[in-house]
Design a protein around this motif. Sequence first.
Motif, PDB file in Angstrom:
ATOM      1  N   ASN A 156      24.543   2.626  -7.857  1.00  0.00           N
ATOM      2  CA  ASN A 156      25.007   3.877  -8.436  1.00  0.00           C
ATOM      3  C   ASN A 156      24.411   5.044  -7.642  1.00  0.00           C
ATOM      4  OD1 ASN A 156      25.210   6.180 -10.128  1.00  0.00           O
ATOM      5  ND2 ASN A 156      25.444   4.862 -11.911  1.00  0.00           N
ATOM      6  N   ASP A 157      25.249   5.961  -7.166  1.00  0.00           N
ATOM      7  CA  ASP A 157      24.750   6.997  -6.262  1.00  0.00           C
ATOM      8  C   ASP A 157      23.921   8.083  -6.941  1.00  0.00           C
ATOM      9  OD1 ASP A 157      26.719   8.386  -7.577  1.00  0.00           O
ATOM     10  OD2 ASP A 157      27.803   9.037  -5.788  1.00  0.00           O
ATOM     11  N   VAL A 158      23.927   8.150  -8.270  1.00  0.00           N
ATOM     12  CA  VAL A 158      23.089   9.156  -8.935  1.00  0.00           C
ATOM     13  C   VAL A 158      21.690   8.623  -9.237  1.00  0.00           C
ATOM     14  CG1 VAL A 158      25.049  10.324 -10.005  1.00  0.00           C
ATOM     15  CG2 VAL A 158      23.850   8.537 -11.274  1.00  0.00           C
ATOM     16  N   MET A 159      21.506   7.333  -9.055  1.00  0.00           N
ATOM     17  CA  MET A 159      20.205   6.729  -9.362  1.00  0.00           C
ATOM     18  C   MET A 159      19.186   7.034  -8.267  1.00  0.00           C
ATOM     19  SD  MET A 159      19.999   5.056 -12.198  1.00  0.00           S
ATOM     20  CE  MET A 159      21.023   4.312 -13.472  1.00  0.00           C
ATOM     21  N   PRO A 160      18.002   7.524  -8.641  1.00  0.00           N
ATOM     22  CA  PRO A 160      16.948   7.673  -7.632  1.00  0.00           C
ATOM     23  C   PRO A 160      16.611   6.294  -7.074  1.00  0.00           C
ATOM     24  CG  PRO A 160      16.339   8.740  -9.711  1.00  0.00           C
ATOM     25  CD  PRO A 160      17.554   7.912  -9.982  1.00  0.00           C
ATOM     26  N   ARG A 161      16.306   6.247  -5.801  1.00  0.00           N
ATOM     27  CA  ARG A 161      15.952   4.968  -5.206  1.00  0.00           C
ATOM     28  C   ARG A 161      14.684   4.441  -5.852  1.00  0.00           C
ATOM     29  NH1 ARG A 161      18.625   3.547  -0.551  1.00  0.00           N
ATOM     30  NH2 ARG A 161      20.040   5.132   0.279  1.00  0.00           N
ATOM     31  N   LYS A 162      14.643   3.144  -5.996  1.00  0.00           N
ATOM     32  CA  LYS A 162      13.502   2.522  -6.662  1.00  0.00           C
ATOM     33  C   LYS A 162      12.238   2.723  -5.825  1.00  0.00           C
ATOM     34  CE  LYS A 162      15.631  -1.121  -9.450  1.00  0.00           C
ATOM     35  NZ  LYS A 162      15.688  -2.576  -9.708  1.00  0.00           N
ATOM     36  N   HIS A 163      11.224   3.169  -6.513  1.00  0.00           N
ATOM     37  CA  HIS A 163       9.916   3.264  -5.872  1.00  0.00           C
ATOM     38  C   HIS A 163       8.932   2.590  -6.824  1.00  0.00           C
ATOM     39  CE1 HIS A 163       6.508   4.697  -3.639  1.00  0.00           C
ATOM     40  NE2 HIS A 163       6.018   5.304  -4.702  1.00  0.00           N
ATOM     41  N   LYS A 164       8.678   1.342  -6.538  1.00  0.00           N
ATOM     42  CA  LYS A 164       7.854   0.559  -7.448  1.00  0.00           C
ATOM     43  C   LYS A 164       6.481   0.338  -6.840  1.00  0.00           C
ATOM     44  CE  LYS A 164       8.156  -3.381 -10.578  1.00  0.00           C
ATOM     45  NZ  LYS A 164       8.962  -4.532 -11.006  1.00  0.00           N
ATOM     46  N   PRO A 165       5.521   1.183  -7.223  1.00  0.00           N
ATOM     47  CA  PRO A 165       4.177   1.011  -6.664  1.00  0.00           C
ATOM     48  C   PRO A 165       3.538  -0.274  -7.183  1.00  0.00           C
ATOM     49  CG  PRO A 165       4.148   2.617  -8.449  1.00  0.00           C
ATOM     50  CD  PRO A 165       5.585   2.270  -8.212  1.00  0.00           C
ATOM     51  N   LEU A 166       2.623  -0.804  -6.408  1.00  0.00           N
ATOM     52  CA  LEU A 166       1.911  -1.999  -6.855  1.00  0.00           C
ATOM     53  C   LEU A 166       1.077  -1.660  -8.083  1.00  0.00           C
ATOM     54  CD1 LEU A 166       0.759  -3.450  -3.424  1.00  0.00           C
ATOM     55  CD2 LEU A 166       2.565  -4.326  -4.901  1.00  0.00           C
ATOM     56  N   PRO A 167       0.963  -2.592  -9.019  1.00  0.00           N
ATOM     57  CA  PRO A 167       0.198  -2.314 -10.243  1.00  0.00           C
ATOM     58  C   PRO A 167      -1.272  -2.038  -9.950  1.00  0.00           C
ATOM     59  CG  PRO A 167       0.734  -4.653 -10.079  1.00  0.00           C
ATOM     60  CD  PRO A 167       1.512  -3.958  -9.012  1.00  0.00           C
ATOM     61  N   LYS A 168      -1.863  -1.160 -10.736  1.00  0.00           N
ATOM     62  CA  LYS A 168      -3.275  -0.835 -10.569  1.00  0.00           C
ATOM     63  C   LYS A 168      -4.113  -1.775 -11.422  1.00  0.00           C
ATOM     64  CE  LYS A 168      -2.381   4.041  -9.603  1.00  0.00           C
ATOM     65  NZ  LYS A 168      -2.626   5.444 -10.009  1.00  0.00           N
TER      66      LYS A 168
END
Length: 382
Positions: A156-168
């Motif tokens: 979906n073009d309105v979705m921000p690209r996933k940025h999944k940081p590693l868990p702390k």
Amino acid sequence: MELVKATKDLVIAGQPYPGFPILLWDSMESCAPANQFFRHYLLRGAIGSKRSWPSIGRALYDFFSFLQAHELDWRDVDRGEAKSLVAAYRDYCLMTCELARNTTRQRLTYICKFYEYALKEGWVKRLPFAFEERTVWRETALLAHIDASGGKTMANDVMPRKHKPLPKFLSMAEIKSLLAAAENPHHRMMMGLALHTGLRREEIAAFPLAYVFDPDNARRTERNVRIRLDPLDGSGMMTKGSKPREIYVSRKFMAELNRYATKVRGERASLSKIPQKALFLNQSGEPYGDDGKSLNRIISQTGKVAGIKVHTHMLRHTYATHTLVSLQRNPASGLEPLVFVQRQLGHSSIQTTMVYLHLVNEMADEAVLAYDDELNALAGAA
């Protein structure tokens, strides 16, 4: 008219649906399209847990409030501007409200589902978003060489690209500081259970007294004891999706739990007029309600005393990370480290557990050996 958010107890085909989210105008006139979508989307089982329903109501409420504040009509999908209604709301969430990307993505997911339903019902002529090809990262796996997608997917073009940081997660030094700052023995033991098992917040809050026993009286002498978490055994246990699973804890920590249950818990248990099934009770002698949300406050406040920013789920990450490291460095145990951690955490897919493997790979020599032994040493010194 102002938009207001409310809930209503529904009974459909004999099935109760308490706290069903609804949108109303201040004149109590129902926001019919949104509420019709709620019934379609929620009652057909698209969302497995009813605890997630309020977040869907909030997402739609916030979107319609945004439109109303800017005098926009949700049906105006051909507004002749470069930015669609949904894209404008996305930028409002990210830039004006400074919401996290994942939070914004979650809201947009429900809003886009609403528009897909509106298109099917004929309320709009087209969707206010399109789809584009994006490159995605995939784990290398068997038969990956015959994957014809080429690492591409339609998004979906309105979705921000996933940025999944590693868990702390917490280091052993931080764990020591956190437990030392927990002067309340009830709070300290709850944190200990999270650190020794990786249980979720709601699982800690519901953990039954019936699961605790004196390991010295047990016939078996293994280093670890097995506990079956079963929401259907009448103990009051709760798990995600009500799925039973088995976990392992060390005999030494079970002895600590038993000591707490027999010598410390009674202080709070005596405040309740009826016997309580939960191991951990609040200041009124009652189980922690609302899926144990107050545990976040307890743990974060203890973290502030220790100078550490921490929340309940970080203790779960801490358990998973250190346990995976310990198992990887002790191959003689005969366990497949990732599978063990997956089962212990109750992940449906091992792909969810893989994030800890990536984290461990980045940690390199920063990881700590004999995690459980060090925790037990802390408990013994208390």
